[in-house]
Every structure is written in structure tokens, then in C-alpha cells.
Motif scaffolding. Structure first.
Motif, PDB file in Angstrom:
ATOM      1  N   ARG A 171      40.523  49.227  37.870  1.00  0.00           N
ATOM      2  CA  ARG A 171      39.165  48.674  38.027  1.00  0.00           C
ATOM      3  C   ARG A 171      39.167  47.170  37.780  1.00  0.00           C
ATOM      4  O   ARG A 171      38.443  46.425  38.452  1.00  0.00           O
ATOM      5  CB  ARG A 171      38.178  49.417  37.145  1.00  0.00           C
ATOM      6  N   ALA A 172      39.991  46.706  36.845  1.00  0.00           N
ATOM      7  CA  ALA A 172      40.116  45.259  36.609  1.00  0.00           C
ATOM      8  C   ALA A 172      40.699  44.569  37.840  1.00  0.00           C
ATOM      9  O   ALA A 172      40.237  43.491  38.240  1.00  0.00           O
ATOM     10  CB  ALA A 172      40.990  44.995  35.380  1.00  0.00           C
ATOM     11  N   LEU A 228      40.456  45.613  40.952  1.00  0.00           N
ATOM     12  CA  LEU A 228      39.460  45.642  42.025  1.00  0.00           C
ATOM     13  C   LEU A 228      38.290  44.700  41.760  1.00  0.00           C
ATOM     14  O   LEU A 228      37.662  44.221  42.701  1.00  0.00           O
ATOM     15  CB  LEU A 228      38.988  47.073  42.271  1.00  0.00           C
ATOM     16  N   ARG A 229      38.008  44.398  40.504  1.00  0.00           N
ATOM     17  CA  ARG A 229      36.996  43.364  40.211  1.00  0.00           C
ATOM     18  C   ARG A 229      37.501  41.997  40.671  1.00  0.00           C
ATOM     19  O   ARG A 229      36.738  41.190  41.202  1.00  0.00           O
ATOM     20  CB  ARG A 229      36.664  43.328  38.724  1.00  0.00           C
ATOM     21  N   ALA A 230      38.786  41.752  40.468  1.00  0.00           N
ATOM     22  CA  ALA A 230      39.371  40.467  40.851  1.00  0.00           C
ATOM     23  C   ALA A 230      39.629  40.384  42.357  1.00  0.00           C
ATOM     24  O   ALA A 230      39.483  39.312  42.949  1.00  0.00           O
ATOM     25  CB  ALA A 230      40.682  40.241  40.091  1.00  0.00           C
ATOM     26  N   GLU A 231      40.029  41.492  42.962  1.00  0.00           N
ATOM     27  CA  GLU A 231      40.342  41.517  44.398  1.00  0.00           C
ATOM     28  C   GLU A 231      39.839  42.841  44.990  1.00  0.00           C
ATOM     29  O   GLU A 231      40.575  43.835  45.026  1.00  0.00           O
ATOM     30  CB  GLU A 231      41.852  41.374  44.624  1.00  0.00           C
ATOM     31  N   PRO A 232      38.585  42.865  45.437  1.00  0.00           N
ATOM     32  CA  PRO A 232      37.968  44.123  45.897  1.00  0.00           C
ATOM     33  C   PRO A 232      38.680  44.801  47.058  1.00  0.00           C
ATOM     34  O   PRO A 232      38.502  46.002  47.263  1.00  0.00           O
ATOM     35  CB  PRO A 232      36.556  43.693  46.309  1.00  0.00           C
TER      36      PRO A 232
END
Length: 126
Positions: free
Chosen positions: A67-68, A70-74
Motif C-alpha cells: 500500500r505504501a 501504491l501511494r507513491a506510484e499508483p
């Protein structure tokens, strides 16, 4: 590499990757956790750490790492695929579905990168 004093970051990264490649996932996760703590913006290492957690059934930390990422690179394709697998393993299939749909759109280069995280995969025509 017991006692990592005097070992540079690249050597520790290579060591972690070799542990992962030899399916020593718990040992790899310990080394990778230190590397990620030192370089939290290195998303590929975070995905590799999450995969190490996944293979050792540490699903909560795996999910947190992914999840971290995907927050940085969706649009990180391997993070979506790995997160889908983590969620499915927890019987959270409805949450996994959108991540699996995203992963289904991955191209051959993305899939090879998953199988060869060290970048040693064969060339694929663009």
C-alpha cells in the motif's frame, strides 16, 4: 553476511536478492527491511520486501509495504499483482479484484521483472 558492518549498500542489496532467489525469504526480509528503512523511496526494494513477507505468511506487513508503494506510484504493476495475491490469501477477494484487474493489463516486460527481480531477464522487444 553475518555482521553487516563494513558492507556497502549495494553489497547488502545483492545479498538480499540472492537470499530471495535462493528462497530464503525470512532471511531476505530481515536484510530488505534494513535496506528499506535506509531508502524508503526505493519502491522495487519495498515490493521485494513485501514478496518476502508474503512467502513467509507475514501478510499484514506485506500489505502495508504494498500500500505504501501504491501511494507513491499508483500504477506500479507488480505491487498491484502482489497486493492482489496478499488479499486473496486472506480471503479478501472483493478487495483483491481491482488490483488483479490492473495486474491483468501488465505487459511482458512487467511479468519478466516479477520473475527476475535483479533485472537479469532476457530482452523483450518494445
Amino acid at each position: 553476511m553475518a555482521g553487516m558492518q563494513g558492507v556497502n549498500w549495494n553489497e547488502r542489496r545483492q545479498y538480499a536478492r540472492s537470499l530471495f532467489a535462493s528462497q530464503q525469504y525470512r532471511a531476505a526480509s530481515r536484510v530488505l527491511a534494513d535496506l528499506v528503512a535506509a531508502t524508503p523511496r526505493n519502491l522495487d526494494l519495498r515490493v521485494l520486501l513485501a514478496r518476502s513477507y508474503y512467502y513467509t505468511a507475514q501478510l499484514a506487513p506485506a500489505e502495508a509495504e504494498l500500500r505504501a508503494v501504491l501511494r507513491a506510484e499508483p500504477d506500479h504493476p507488480s505491487a498491484h499483482l502482489t497486493l492482489a495475491r496478499v488479499l486473496e490469501r486472506q480471503h479478501r477477494c472483493s478487495e483483491a479484484a481491482p488490483h488483479m484487474r490492473f495486474a491483468d493489463r501488465m505487459n511482458a516486460r512487467d511479468l519478466l521483472a516479477l520473475r527476475h527481480p535483479d533485472g537479469s531477464y532476457p530482452r523483450v522487444a518494445a
